[in-house]
Design an enzyme around this catalytic site. Structure first.
Site, PDB file in Angstrom:
ATOM      1  N   ASP A 143       0.839  -1.196   0.000  1.00 27.84           N
ATOM      2  CA  ASP A 143       0.000   0.000   0.000  1.00 27.84           C
ATOM      3  C   ASP A 143       0.880   1.255   0.000  1.00 27.84           C
ATOM      4  O   ASP A 143       0.668   2.170   0.807  1.00 27.84           O
ATOM      5  CB  ASP A 143      -0.964  -0.008   1.203  1.00 27.84           C
ATOM      6  CG  ASP A 143      -2.041   1.076   1.078  1.00 27.84           C
ATOM      7  OD1 ASP A 143      -2.260   1.554  -0.058  1.00 27.84           O
ATOM      8  OD2 ASP A 143      -2.633   1.448   2.100  1.00 27.84           O
ATOM      9  N   ASP A 286      -2.061   8.917  10.054  1.00 24.27           N
ATOM     10  CA  ASP A 286      -2.669   8.219   8.926  1.00 24.27           C
ATOM     11  C   ASP A 286      -3.970   7.530   9.335  1.00 24.27           C
ATOM     12  O   ASP A 286      -4.014   6.847  10.361  1.00 24.27           O
ATOM     13  CB  ASP A 286      -1.671   7.166   8.412  1.00 24.27           C
ATOM     14  CG  ASP A 286      -2.226   6.400   7.235  1.00 24.27           C
ATOM     15  OD1 ASP A 286      -2.441   7.033   6.193  1.00 24.27           O
ATOM     16  OD2 ASP A 286      -2.463   5.180   7.376  1.00 24.27           O
ATOM     17  N   GLU A 328      -5.121  13.309   9.148  1.00 25.36           N
ATOM     18  CA  GLU A 328      -5.498  12.887   7.792  1.00 25.36           C
ATOM     19  C   GLU A 328      -6.892  12.276   7.861  1.00 25.36           C
ATOM     20  O   GLU A 328      -7.062  11.069   7.841  1.00 25.36           O
ATOM     21  CB  GLU A 328      -4.493  11.871   7.219  1.00 25.36           C
ATOM     22  CG  GLU A 328      -4.701  11.603   5.736  1.00 25.36           C
ATOM     23  CD  GLU A 328      -5.209  10.203   5.373  1.00 25.36           C
ATOM     24  OE1 GLU A 328      -5.712  10.021   4.254  1.00 25.36           O
ATOM     25  OE2 GLU A 328      -5.107   9.280   6.209  1.00 25.36           O
ATOM     26  N   ASP A 393      -3.064   9.947  -2.913  1.00 27.70           N
ATOM     27  CA  ASP A 393      -4.317   9.187  -2.931  1.00 27.70           C
ATOM     28  C   ASP A 393      -5.243   9.683  -4.033  1.00 27.70           C
ATOM     29  O   ASP A 393      -4.915  10.585  -4.794  1.00 27.70           O
ATOM     30  CB  ASP A 393      -5.013   9.307  -1.569  1.00 27.70           C
ATOM     31  CG  ASP A 393      -4.418   8.350  -0.539  1.00 27.70           C
ATOM     32  OD1 ASP A 393      -3.900   7.285  -0.937  1.00 27.70           O
ATOM     33  OD2 ASP A 393      -4.482   8.673   0.662  1.00 27.70           O
ATOM     34  N   ARG A 517      -4.259   4.305  -7.836  1.00 27.19           N
ATOM     35  CA  ARG A 517      -3.623   5.500  -7.267  1.00 27.19           C
ATOM     36  C   ARG A 517      -2.179   5.636  -7.750  1.00 27.19           C
ATOM     37  O   ARG A 517      -1.601   6.713  -7.701  1.00 27.19           O
ATOM     38  CB  ARG A 517      -3.666   5.446  -5.734  1.00 27.19           C
ATOM     39  CG  ARG A 517      -5.080   5.626  -5.172  1.00 27.19           C
ATOM     40  CD  ARG A 517      -5.110   5.449  -3.667  1.00 27.19           C
ATOM     41  NE  ARG A 517      -4.709   4.107  -3.279  1.00 27.19           N
ATOM     42  CZ  ARG A 517      -4.446   3.740  -2.022  1.00 27.19           C
ATOM     43  NH1 ARG A 517      -4.547   4.614  -1.047  1.00 27.19           N
ATOM     44  NH2 ARG A 517      -4.091   2.501  -1.742  1.00 27.19           N
TER      45      ARG A 517
HETATM   46  C1  GLC Z   1      -4.229   6.739   4.241  1.00 27.59           C
HETATM   47  C2  GLC Z   1      -3.197   6.832   3.136  1.00 27.59           C
HETATM   48  C3  GLC Z   1      -3.539   5.857   2.072  1.00 27.59           C
HETATM   49  C4  GLC Z   1      -3.581   4.480   2.668  1.00 27.59           C
HETATM   50  C5  GLC Z   1      -4.509   4.416   3.861  1.00 27.59           C
HETATM   51  C6  GLC Z   1      -4.271   3.176   4.666  1.00 27.59           C
HETATM   52  O1  GLC Z   1      -5.463   7.139   3.817  1.00 27.59           O
HETATM   53  O2  GLC Z   1      -3.139   8.134   2.652  1.00 27.59           O
HETATM   54  O3  GLC Z   1      -2.608   5.917   1.026  1.00 27.59           O
HETATM   55  O4  GLC Z   1      -4.014   3.569   1.708  1.00 27.59           O
HETATM   56  O5  GLC Z   1      -4.292   5.460   4.763  1.00 27.59           O
HETATM   57  O6  GLC Z   1      -3.062   3.284   5.375  1.00 27.59           O
HETATM   58  C1  GLC Z   2     -10.838   6.758   1.965  1.00 29.04           C
HETATM   59  C2  GLC Z   2     -10.489   6.987   3.363  1.00 29.04           C
HETATM   60  C3  GLC Z   2      -9.169   7.691   3.461  1.00 29.04           C
HETATM   61  C4  GLC Z   2      -8.131   6.976   2.613  1.00 29.04           C
HETATM   62  C5  GLC Z   2      -8.571   6.787   1.245  1.00 29.04           C
HETATM   63  C6  GLC Z   2      -7.562   5.978   0.485  1.00 29.04           C
HETATM   64  O1  GLC Z   2     -11.139   7.969   1.364  1.00 29.04           O
HETATM   65  O2  GLC Z   2     -11.484   7.748   4.029  1.00 29.04           O
HETATM   66  O3  GLC Z   2      -8.737   7.712   4.772  1.00 29.04           O
HETATM   67  O4  GLC Z   2      -6.980   7.726   2.533  1.00 29.04           O
HETATM   68  O5  GLC Z   2      -9.801   6.123   1.270  1.00 29.04           O
HETATM   69  O6  GLC Z   2      -8.002   5.787  -0.806  1.00 29.04           O
END
Ligand code: GLC
Ligand code: GLC
Length: 649
Positions: A143, A286, A328, A393, A517
């Site tokens: 990821d 995160d 975030e 993302d 992504r």
């Molecule tokens: C956050 C990161 C995203 C990741 C997710 C799980 O949203 O920005 O890239 O997939 O967390 O860690």
């Molecule tokens: C969703 C989640 C966010 C994450 C994202 C990754 O929007 O709410 O936390 O970063 O998915 O694609």
């Protein structure tokens, strides 16, 4: 039942049995002083979550020992930084601040190589670099590093912890802070805790949410949102080795941590302090919305998630007060706001502004942006937004349906339109994006793509259309211009600054092809930096456009840094009499003002000059062009995609 006790009595008892002899005299005094100041709050938070468990106080005592050890390992230079930051706690609201997020491998490719990129950061004026997760992670799909196998180890392909410390020090010397990820909702299934759980160790199985059969997961799933429906349906993964269902909100190899277990809180605090002690200025929290699970809810933004983050914040105040939290939360705007507090997260991504900038670019209309910002932009003066246009993302359309509905906008249909528009399926769209996480059950979808491709540069270059290229460049500068001038820290996403197009090569890589992504995770190579820094000259239309974007951003950043009004000052969102224009006023305690007016359309627009009355002067100067604008009766004209940064003269 709660074992309520007085926090003062509790601290006295804990201190009576905590050995501080390993600390220097000075550290022991600092530790005790900070505990006295912050323990009452920590106690309140900790007992709120864990007070009903018989071993709550045992774990609380252990936590204090962990904090002591954290302070002991903190380097003298960082302790000096703590004192300095405590004296200037609002450093992050400064006009000087400009961030950039980058992947080490895509810019380095190693930590040591990044030293050579320092002149590039400095040329742009970057003061904080968010190094995307660089911890040890599973080989292949991790990821993008967000599946952490060891918080204390740098991914060997990028370097070592020593390299990271060296780079952090080198950047700091040049006035650039490092921001690191604190990925605390989950670990990878290769983390030592997960491995112990896999081997049947009951203590570590309690670190995660494991279920023998589907009965409880099924109950939870009634109300859960699916985050990556393209990867797997639902939020649980069956693990063959344990014969158990594991809670996996994100990918199946990312196991959610069980924060109802105080041992998990303590263990992750220890990891957090390790990261803080590497010398970062901020930790990016995160996926923080997901850390607390409550049956019958969507298990996002729960009250106890907030209380736990506040408890982590207390721990930081005690050990590493120079470090701040960046939230975030990519969730409903009302929920985003709830994480923003001096005692919770001092910084927060602004996903609403981000999504609505893109919305206005597609619709050429600003009503939804204006009304949403009027409702949700104001935050406490001791916190600040991190304003961004693109990131690693997808773009999710997280605007408030109620605000949209007041404007007669049907949210479902409108999100469908935005997805169609940005994936280029809408007739006449300028964008080249890729759909992401389409959910076959409810039609949800998000969008991926680079700044440049979503702004139309990819299509314009393919069509060899100079006017379309020009418009794409203007769109990029418009969106970033707003992040540079509105209240908060602007955060560049590396590769945006030189307008790189979508990178489709991920489709050939089987560890990436299922996750679109990757189309917007793009390398910045030495050719790009040479072009940006003027060592080479543009050889194609695309390179000319790249350079225009780089120079445009650089100029705006330089202007931002010259005027205190871009720092600690309020942002008032204004109505305009033209539906294609967006405007706001900055105002600080010294009475300085700045009026920003933007045209989101590819046609010239005119506005009534009454807007200028907010500046309370008969003339103003556009900081971007040096032109004087007078208060007179003729309308104010804005060129296609023009923005004005007007300062009274
Ligand atoms: C956050 C990161 C995203 C990741 C997710 C799980 O949203 O920005 O890239 O997939 O967390 O860690
Ligand atoms: C969703 C989640 C966010 C994450 C994202 C990754 O929007 O709410 O936390 O970063 O998915 O694609």
């Amino acid at each position: 039942m709660s074992y309520a006790a007085d926090s003062g009595v509790c601290l006295d008892r804990i201190l009576a049995s905590t050995d501080l002899s390993a600390l220097t005299k000075k550290d022991a005094a600092t530790f005790t002083r900070r505990l006295k100041a912050h323990f009452p709050r920590l106690f309140e938070k900790y007992t709120f979550v864990y007070g009903h468990q018989y071993d709550c106080y045992f774990h609380l005592q252990k936590l204090v020992e962990l904090l002591r050890d954290g302070l002991k390992s903190r380097k003298p230079a960082l302790k000096a930084l703590d004192s300095q930051r405590l004296k200037t706690p609002l450093w992050y609201s400064d006009e000087e601040q400009v961030g950039m997020a980058c992947y080490v491998d895509l810019m380095g490719p190693t930590l040591n190589d990044l030293h050579e990129k320092i002149p590039y950061f400095k040329a742009l004026g970057v003061t904080y670099v968010h190094l995307m997760p660089l911890y040890d992670a599973p080989k292949g799909d991790s990821d993008g590093g967000y599946a952490v196998s060891d918080y204390r180890k740098v991914n060997p392909s990028l370097g070592t912890v020593k390299d990271l410390e060296k780079l952090t020090a080198a950047l700091q010397k040049e006035g650039i802070n490092v921001v690191l990820d604190f990925v605390f909702n989950h670990t990878s299934d290769e983390h030592a805790w997960a491995k112990a759980a896999l081997s049947g160790d009951k203590q570590y199985q309690d670190y995660y949410y494991l279920f023998d059969d589907r009965s409880i997961p099924d109950q939870y799933e009634h109300t859960l949102r699916e985050i990556f429906p393209q990867v797997r349906r639902g939020s649980f993964t069956f693990n063959e080795a344990m014969e158990k269902w594991v809670w996996t909100t994100f990918n199946s190899f990312q196991w959610d941590l069980n924060y109802s277990n105080p041992e998990v809180f303590n263990a992750i605090t220890s990891e957090m302090l390790f990261l803080a002690n590497l010398g970062c200025a901020a930790l990016r929290l995160d996926a923080l919305a997901f850390i607390w699970k409550e049956m019958g809810t969507n298990c996002e933004n729960q009250e106890k998630a907030h209380v736990l983050i506040q408890a982590f914040n207390c721990c930081l105040q005690i050990v590493a007060p120079a470090v701040v939290f960046k939230s975030e939360a990519i969730v409903h705007p009302d929920e985003v706001l709830k994480y923003i507090d001096k005692d919770e997260c001092q910084l927060s991504y602004n996903p609403l502004l981000m999504a609505l900038l893109w919305n206005s670019l597609a619709t050429r209309k600003t009503r939804l942006l204006t009304n949403s910002m009027k409702k949700s932009f104001a935050i406490s003066d001791d916190c600040t937004w991190v304003n961004y246009v693109r990131c690693h993302d997808d773009i999710g359309w997280t605007f408030d349906d109620a605000v949209a509905s007041e404007l007669g906008i049907n949210s479902f249909d409108h999100r469908y339109f935005l997805n169609q528009f940005y994936t280029g399926r809408f007739e006449g769209s300028f964008a080249n994006g890729v759909p992401f996480a389409e959910n076959p059950s409810n039609g949800d979808c998000r969008v991926c793509g680079s700044l440049a491709s979503l702004c139309g540069l990819e299509g314009a270059i393919e069509a060899n259309d100079p006017q379309a290229i020009d418009e794409a460049v203007k769109r990029m500068l418009l969106l970033y211009g707003i992040t540079f001038s509105i209240g908060g820290i602007p955060l560049l996403y590396s590769s945006d600054e030189i307008a790189k197009l979508n990178d489709y090569s991920y489709r050939l890589d089987e560890t990436k092809s299922h996750d679109d992504r990757w189309v917007n995770r793009i390398a910045v190579n030495s050719g790009d930096t040479a072009l940006a820094l003027g060592t080479t000259t543009p050889e194609s239309e695309a390179q000319t456009a790249s350079l225009q974007v780089f120079e445009g951003l650089k100029q705006m950043i330089a202007i931002r840094k010259q005027h205190a009004i871009f720092g600690q000052s309020k942002t008032h969102i204004l109505d305009t009499d033209n539906q294609h224009c967006f405007a706001f006023l900055r105002e600080n305690s010294e009475g300085q003002k700045l009026l920003v007016i933007c045209n989101f359309s590819e046609h010239p627009q005119s506005l009534h000059r009454s807007l200028l009355a907010t500046l309370k002067q008969s003339a103003s100067k556009d900081l971007l062009t040096d032109e004087t604008v007078e208060m007179e009766s003729s309308p104010l004209e804005l060129a296609p995609y023009q923005q004005m940064w007007l300062q009274p003269v």
